[in-house]
Each structure stands twice: as C-alpha cells, then as structure tokens.
Design a protein around this motif. Structure first.
Motif, short mmCIF file in Angstrom:
data_model
loop_
_atom_site.label_atom_id
_atom_site.label_comp_id
_atom_site.label_asym_id
_atom_site.label_seq_id
_atom_site.Cartn_x
_atom_site.Cartn_y
_atom_site.Cartn_z
N ARG A 261 0.87 -1.18 0.00
CA ARG A 261 0.00 0.00 0.00
C ARG A 261 0.91 1.23 0.00
O ARG A 261 1.79 1.34 0.86
CB ARG A 261 -0.90 0.00 1.24
CG ARG A 261 -1.89 -1.14 1.25
CD ARG A 261 -2.67 -1.19 2.57
NE ARG A 261 -1.79 -1.39 3.71
CZ ARG A 261 -1.28 -2.57 4.06
NH1 ARG A 261 -1.55 -3.66 3.34
NH2 ARG A 261 -0.49 -2.69 5.11
N VAL A 263 1.71 5.31 0.25
CA VAL A 263 1.31 6.62 0.74
C VAL A 263 2.29 7.61 0.14
O VAL A 263 3.51 7.44 0.28
CB VAL A 263 1.40 6.67 2.29
CG1 VAL A 263 1.07 8.08 2.78
CG2 VAL A 263 0.47 5.65 2.92
N SER A 264 1.78 8.61 -0.56
CA SER A 264 2.69 9.63 -1.11
C SER A 264 1.98 10.97 -1.11
O SER A 264 0.77 11.06 -1.35
CB SER A 264 3.15 9.27 -2.53
OG SER A 264 2.05 9.15 -3.41
N CYS A 265 2.72 12.02 -0.82
CA CYS A 265 2.10 13.34 -0.72
C CYS A 265 1.99 13.99 -2.11
O CYS A 265 2.69 13.61 -3.05
CB CYS A 265 2.91 14.23 0.23
SG CYS A 265 4.53 14.71 -0.36
N THR A 294 3.11 -1.01 4.25
CA THR A 294 2.79 0.32 3.75
C THR A 294 4.10 1.07 3.49
O THR A 294 4.97 1.13 4.37
CB THR A 294 1.93 1.10 4.76
OG1 THR A 294 0.70 0.42 4.96
CG2 THR A 294 1.66 2.51 4.25
N ALA A 296 5.85 4.68 2.22
CA ALA A 296 5.60 6.12 2.08
C ALA A 296 6.67 6.77 1.21
O ALA A 296 7.86 6.51 1.38
CB ALA A 296 5.58 6.79 3.45
N ASN A 303 6.18 16.41 5.88
CA ASN A 303 5.24 15.34 5.57
C ASN A 303 5.89 13.97 5.60
O ASN A 303 5.27 12.98 5.20
CB ASN A 303 4.64 15.56 4.17
CG ASN A 303 3.71 16.74 4.14
OD1 ASN A 303 3.08 17.05 5.14
ND2 ASN A 303 3.63 17.42 3.02
N GLU A 307 4.10 12.81 9.50
CA GLU A 307 2.76 12.48 9.02
C GLU A 307 2.66 11.05 8.50
O GLU A 307 1.59 10.47 8.48
CB GLU A 307 2.33 13.46 7.93
CG GLU A 307 2.07 14.86 8.46
CD GLU A 307 1.37 15.74 7.45
OE1 GLU A 307 0.79 15.20 6.50
OE2 GLU A 307 1.42 16.96 7.62
N ALA A 308 3.77 10.48 8.07
CA ALA A 308 3.76 9.11 7.56
C ALA A 308 4.36 8.13 8.56
O ALA A 308 4.90 7.10 8.19
CB ALA A 308 4.53 9.05 6.23
N ALA A 311 3.64 4.37 8.42
CA ALA A 311 4.16 3.54 7.33
C ALA A 311 5.25 2.61 7.85
O ALA A 311 6.03 2.98 8.73
CB ALA A 311 4.72 4.43 6.22
#
Length: 350
Positions: A261, A263-265, A294, A296, A303, A307-308, A311
C-alpha cells in the motif's frame, strides 16, 4: 472487514461469494468469442493479473468450443454470459462452466426456466441475474415512469422469484447502470430486500480515466457501507486494467491486504527532489511485491517521518538529499539519487 455477511453464500468453482467471503474481482473477455486462441491467451493474462472470476459470452453453439478450451487452460471460475436462449445455458453447464449469467424472464416459459434451474442445481452452478437499466421490462418502466432505482430493484426481485419458484437459491444479483447515482441507490435498496449476494458494477463506465473514477465512487461507496460481495470495474480498455483497478480499489478501503500500500504526498513548494518521478518508479518496481506493508514516498521532512509515521518504511526529501525511515524513525540520510535504491534494498530485507 466491511463485507456484508448477511447474504447467503454461493460458490462459483473455487470462489465463494457472499456470506462474509472476501470480495472477489471479476472481468470479462473482450476478444471475438470464436477466436479460441486469443480468448485463452487473454484469460491467462487475466488470471495472472489477479482476476478471481472471468466471464465469456456464449451467443451460439460454436462459442461452446471456446468455453471448453478455457476450462482446460485456466483454473479460475468461468461464467457463461447467456441472453435469451435457454439451450445455450444448458449447453454451457454441460461444458463445465462454474456460473451462468442470465435473466430468467428473458428465456421464455416456466418450463424453460425450470430446465435451467434444475441443470444448474444438479451441477452446483450458481446463476447471476444481471439487471441492466437499459433493458427493464416494459410494465415496470410504465409503473415507475422510466428507469429508476426502484424499477431496477423490482426487476431484479421479479427475476429472483422466477428461480425461487423452482427452489433454486444459488443466486447472485447485479443491478447495473451507467448512471452512478442510480446504480448506487438501486444497490442500497436491494441490500434491504435481497438476501442474495450482490455483484457491484457501473456498466458502460467509459474509458480508463472516467471509468475508474465512476467505479470508485459507486462501488467503493457501497463497499464502505458493507454492501456488495463481488465487483467488476467496467472499462473500455484492456480487461487486465479492470482487474488492476478493482484490486487497487479493494486495497484502498482495506479489503485486500496482499501487496504493498503506497502513501505519497501531492508535493508543494517545499519539495526539492523529484518526488513524482520517485513515486512512479517505486510503484512500478514494487508492482509484483506481495509483502503486506505500507510504503511512504514523501516530499519533505514536514510530511515525511511525522505524518507518515504509520508507514512500515518510507523516504522523505530534503535539499538534493533525503532520509530513509521506518515507523517514523529516521535510519539514514542519503543523496537523492540513492533514495530509491536504499528503499528497495530495505524492503527486500523485510
């Protein structure tokens, strides 16, 4: 799990549908049905891409040769798509299909419906009733003044009653429309009235871009409410893309755990590395990775590890450099050109 476990469970080949079973992803072969070689090749590609159930149209007896070839060459369940001719449903069951898609009201008299129901019961083959907003019965259209979610559900319940009359209950219901709102409302109503598994889909959704968006809105919204048991993302494109989109959709709402999975800004003015390029490369290189983690890919320290922090592993950019972190803890600072390699190396060890 968000799956609706209040429905009865049916089984198509080795795949369970409903009753709390995992959400399955379906697609349909789209090459000319009489070209056996191309159909087999496409079915194999779909199976390799993660497709759980594949459907093939059976418009005539000649197409049964393709059905037989498919059964010999793939291990995922095969669905025969039948319109009007009950004899083709009987022939498909005899040829070994694992499921039949047919509308009982369109195949003639009760004795024909009974023949199909009896054949499917004997072979352990479920029937999907496929209601489409573009082909509702005239009396139902007249009653509701046109195509409405209520009309679609009434049509579906009518077809179900034709099978239940002959004690057939291995049923899956679909209520598809190209109108995402009508599709959504129809399934919402059906979930209150129907005890059978629901096959979700926005039909004629369009090409890849808009089709994925419409499907994510309709299918995803319903799944998040616990409505739906199997899905098809219909695209005017290579059916492998339907499967990929379906799997990604299930991952996005945490209904599938296999595979990475991301997660990227979205980046902003603070970003000083090629984050977009890095994210695309990471997704491409890890496409076949089945580790349940996960990852990131973040643009800056604001970020990044903060924020991650949830991950399992990730990278975050700085000024021509970046950091590698695990669970919010920085493990290394690296030049920009080494970030991706270091990330892949760490994932390999996990």
């Amino acid at each position: 799990m968000f799956t609706n476990d209040k429905t009865v469970k049916v089984k198509a080949g080795n795949v369970e549908i409903g009753g709390g079973a995992p959400i399955s992803v379906q697609s349909m072969l789209c090459v000319p049905v009489h070209n056996i070689e191309e159909n087999v090749a496409q079915a194999k590609r779909l199976q390799a891409s993660g497709c759980d159930i594949v459907r093939v149209t059976v418009p005539d007896k000649e197409a049964l040769k393709t059905v037989e070839a498919l059964k010999k060459n793939i291990s995922i369940p095969l669905v025969a798509d039948i319109h009007f001719d009950y004899r083709l449903a009987l022939d498909s069951v005899a040829a070994g299909v694992d499921k039949v898609r047919i509308n009982p009201g369109n195949i003639g008299s009760d004795d024909k419906v009974k023949l199909v129901a009896d054949a499917c019961r004997k072979a352990g083959v479920p029937i999907r009733i496929g209601v489409n907003s573009g082909s509702l019965e005239k009396n139902i259209l007249a009653k509701y003044g046109g195509v409405t979610p209520e009309a679609m559900v009434e049509s579906g319940m009518y077809h179900i009653s034709l099978l239940e009359k002959f004690d057939f209950e291995d049923i899956v219901l679909s209520l598809k429309s190209s109108d995402t709102f009508k599709m959504y409302k129809a399934y919402e109503l059906a979930a209150e009235k129907c005890r059978y598994p629901l096959h979700l889909g926005v039909t004629e959704a369009g090409t890849e871009n808009m089709g994925v968006i419409k499907s994510a809105a309709g299918i995803g919204g319903l799944l998040l409410r616990g409505i739906g048991n199997t899905i098809r993302v219909s695209l005017t494109d290579d059916p492998v893309k339907e499967v990929e989109a379906g799997i990604k959709l299930l991952k996005a709402i945490d209904l599938r755990k296999d595979g990475i999975r991301f997660v990227s800004c979205p980046t902003c003015g603070r970003t000083q590395i090629d984050l977009i390029g890095l994210a695309k490369q990471a997704e491409e290189k890890l496409a076949d990775c089945k580790k349940n983690i996960t990852v990131a890919i973040m643009g800056c320290v604001v970020n990044g590890p903060g924020e991650a922090s949830a991950a399992d592993i990730g990278i975050a950019g700085g000024k021509n450099c970046g950091v590698l972190f695990k669970k919010g803890e920085i493990i290394r600072k690296l030049p920009e050109e080494e970030l991706l390699g270091a990330l892949l190396e760490e994932i390999e060890k996990m």
